[in-house]
Design a protein around this motif. Structure first.
Motif, PDB file in Angstrom:
ATOM      1  N   PRO A   1      -4.164   9.299   7.089  1.00  0.00           N
ATOM      2  CA  PRO A   1      -5.477   8.792   7.470  1.00  0.00           C
ATOM      3  C   PRO A   1      -6.001   7.215   8.506  1.00  0.00           C
ATOM      4  O   PRO A   1      -5.283   6.289   7.795  1.00  0.00           O
ATOM      5  CB  PRO A   1      -6.590   8.827   6.740  1.00  0.00           C
ATOM      6  N   ILE A   2      -6.282   7.786   9.226  1.00  0.00           N
ATOM      7  CA  ILE A   2      -5.996   6.138  10.474  1.00  0.00           C
ATOM      8  C   ILE A   2      -6.545   5.619   9.143  1.00  0.00           C
ATOM      9  O   ILE A   2      -6.922   4.351   9.800  1.00  0.00           O
ATOM     10  CB  ILE A   2      -7.002   6.452  11.855  1.00  0.00           C
ATOM     11  N   GLU A   3      -7.682   5.264   8.808  1.00  0.00           N
ATOM     12  CA  GLU A   3      -8.050   4.062   7.736  1.00  0.00           C
ATOM     13  C   GLU A   3      -7.139   3.946   7.292  1.00  0.00           C
ATOM     14  O   GLU A   3      -7.071   2.031   6.812  1.00  0.00           O
ATOM     15  CB  GLU A   3      -9.577   4.099   6.851  1.00  0.00           C
ATOM     16  N   LEU A   4      -6.953   4.079   6.549  1.00  0.00           N
ATOM     17  CA  LEU A   4      -5.352   3.658   5.627  1.00  0.00           C
ATOM     18  C   LEU A   4      -4.290   3.099   5.972  1.00  0.00           C
ATOM     19  O   LEU A   4      -3.874   2.313   5.340  1.00  0.00           O
ATOM     20  CB  LEU A   4      -4.748   5.173   4.926  1.00  0.00           C
ATOM     21  N   LEU A   5      -4.203   3.245   7.868  1.00  0.00           N
ATOM     22  CA  LEU A   5      -3.452   2.545   8.380  1.00  0.00           C
ATOM     23  C   LEU A   5      -4.521   0.988   9.134  1.00  0.00           C
ATOM     24  O   LEU A   5      -3.233  -0.114   8.831  1.00  0.00           O
ATOM     25  CB  LEU A   5      -3.480   3.055  10.251  1.00  0.00           C
TER      26      LEU A   5
ATOM     27  N   ILE B   1      -2.625  -2.752   7.850  1.00  0.00           N
ATOM     28  CA  ILE B   1      -2.698  -3.750   9.239  1.00  0.00           C
ATOM     29  C   ILE B   1      -3.277  -4.930   8.949  1.00  0.00           C
ATOM     30  O   ILE B   1      -2.150  -5.956   9.109  1.00  0.00           O
ATOM     31  CB  ILE B   1      -2.939  -2.845  11.134  1.00  0.00           C
ATOM     32  N   LYS B   2      -4.230  -4.533   8.288  1.00  0.00           N
ATOM     33  CA  LYS B   2      -5.341  -5.912   7.832  1.00  0.00           C
ATOM     34  C   LYS B   2      -3.974  -6.843   7.222  1.00  0.00           C
ATOM     35  O   LYS B   2      -3.971  -7.983   7.050  1.00  0.00           O
ATOM     36  CB  LYS B   2      -6.298  -5.473   7.547  1.00  0.00           C
ATOM     37  N   THR B   3      -3.366  -5.981   6.194  1.00  0.00           N
ATOM     38  CA  THR B   3      -3.349  -6.523   5.328  1.00  0.00           C
ATOM     39  C   THR B   3      -1.938  -7.318   5.795  1.00  0.00           C
ATOM     40  O   THR B   3      -1.574  -8.608   5.551  1.00  0.00           O
ATOM     41  CB  THR B   3      -2.183  -5.026   4.159  1.00  0.00           C
TER      42      THR B   3
ATOM     43  N   SER C   1      -2.076 -10.373   7.423  1.00  0.00           N
ATOM     44  CA  SER C   1      -3.263 -11.644   6.598  1.00  0.00           C
ATOM     45  C   SER C   1      -1.779 -12.030   6.196  1.00  0.00           C
ATOM     46  O   SER C   1      -1.869 -14.012   6.229  1.00  0.00           O
ATOM     47  CB  SER C   1      -4.159 -11.567   5.768  1.00  0.00           C
ATOM     48  N   ILE C   2      -0.438 -12.274   6.481  1.00  0.00           N
ATOM     49  CA  ILE C   2       0.440 -12.550   5.398  1.00  0.00           C
ATOM     50  C   ILE C   2       1.042 -13.046   7.034  1.00  0.00           C
ATOM     51  O   ILE C   2       2.351 -13.935   6.640  1.00  0.00           O
ATOM     52  CB  ILE C   2       1.215 -11.447   4.958  1.00  0.00           C
ATOM     53  N   GLY C   3       0.845 -12.670   8.210  1.00  0.00           N
ATOM     54  CA  GLY C   3       1.450 -13.542   9.427  1.00  0.00           C
ATOM     55  C   GLY C   3       2.970 -12.626  10.010  1.00  0.00           C
ATOM     56  O   GLY C   3       3.728 -13.942   9.969  1.00  0.00           O
ATOM     57  N   PRO C   4       2.697 -11.837  10.494  1.00  0.00           N
ATOM     58  CA  PRO C   4       3.929 -11.783  10.728  1.00  0.00           C
ATOM     59  C   PRO C   4       4.973 -12.483  11.827  1.00  0.00           C
ATOM     60  O   PRO C   4       3.708 -12.670  12.968  1.00  0.00           O
ATOM     61  CB  PRO C   4       3.800 -10.292  11.034  1.00  0.00           C
TER      62      PRO C   4
END
Ligand code: ADP
Length: 276
Positions: free
Chosen positions: A57-61, A65-67, A70-73
């Protein structure tokens, strides 16, 4: 030097030669910290190895991505995206991040499957991904689609395609001749907007090369994250994947993956370069 962080937005290949598994294994070989936002899960029928693709589900994507952001790739790579909506999300992920590098592997078909995942996706990749791409890594087929030139069979045609793809916004383009180009060597063409460089290795067995494309793009991303120039990054990635292909192995009667750790653990293949 602090550990470099890389996010891949990609599908899961349960057999683990390609997809996000290939990406993570490759990132690890470069001692970078890999993270994943998963787009879909691919399972295989043990009897036929037919691919079964389940999109998430797109909400899961979005949550993943939000997570990860937040870690800063330091760098973001894309793999199998599958739908136009996901392609847009991948572009936005890079725009919303502080990542310095965006490597787009424009996956259009699952290996072993001839069907293009979704023809509308090509237009979406051109519109949303190419303008942001630090490097785009199409194979011969994908370069034909992204450039609109169709089937490419010569280095001259690859140069033409690279120029069009560059004009469409990708800062650096590497078209992988790989096993598709008729040649006794494995040739890839790199273009930076000014110069064309041909990257060459011997051509090795191609029965057990599942995951070669993902591994190449992941190695390119890791090298960029580690501070190499785009040109140096693709040359290093080609050596890495050539070693992985040479030492690919038979998994079952249908498939054989590359050996992701071969460059570091078995043999380092040299790449030759030539301006063309
Ligand atoms: P695929 O689409 O089959 O996954 P690609 O065409 O994306 O593979 O190629 C990935 C990389 O592997 C490229 O650098 C390509 O030149 C190289 N490559 C592909 N096949 C071979 C082979 N048989 N021997 C050596 N290198 C290869």
């Amino acid at each position: 030097m602090s550990l470099k962080k890389i996010l891949t937005i990609a599908g899961s290949d349960t057999s683990a030669g390609a997809g996000m598994q290939a990406d993570l294994k490759t990132f690890q070989e470069y001692n970078t910290y890999g993270m994943v936002a998963l787009t879909a899960v691919v399972a295989m029928d043990p009897e036929t190895w037919g691919h079964d693709v389940t999109p998430l589900p797109i909400e899961l994507l979005d949550k993943q991505i939000k997570t990860a952001l937040s870690i800063g790739p330091d760098a973001i790579k894309t793999g199998m995206l599958g739908t136009e909506e996901i392609i847009q999300r991948a572009a936005k992920a890079f725009e919303d991040s502080d990542a310095a590098y965006f490597v787009v592997d424009p996956v259009m078909v699952c290996k072993g499957e001839d069907e293009v995942l979704n023809p509308g996706n090509t237009d979406a990749m051109i519109k949303y991904l190419l303008p942001l791409a630090t490097i785009v890594t199409p194979n011969l087929f994908e370069a034909g689609q992204l450039s609109g030139l169709g089937k490419l069979t010569t280095i001259e045609q690859m140069k033409e395609a690279a120029e069009i793809i560059h004009q469409r916004g990708a800062k650096h383009v590497i078209i992988k001749g790989g096993k598709a180009l008729e040649s006794d060597k494995a040739l890839d063409l790199y273009y930076d907007g000014d110069n064309y460089t041909l990257l060459t290795t011997d051509k090795f067995q191609s029965s057990y090369n599942h995951g070669a494309g993902c591994t190449f793009a992941a190695a390119t991303t890791a090298n960029l994250a580690l501070g190499k120039s785009p040109r140096e990054a693709v040359i290093a990635a080609k050596g890495f994947v050539a070693s992985a292909i040479k030492h690919g192995w038979k998994m079952n009667e249908f498939v054989g993956p590359v050996q992701h750790g071969a460059y570091n653990n078995v043999e380092k293949i040299e790449v030759t370069t030539k301006e063309v």
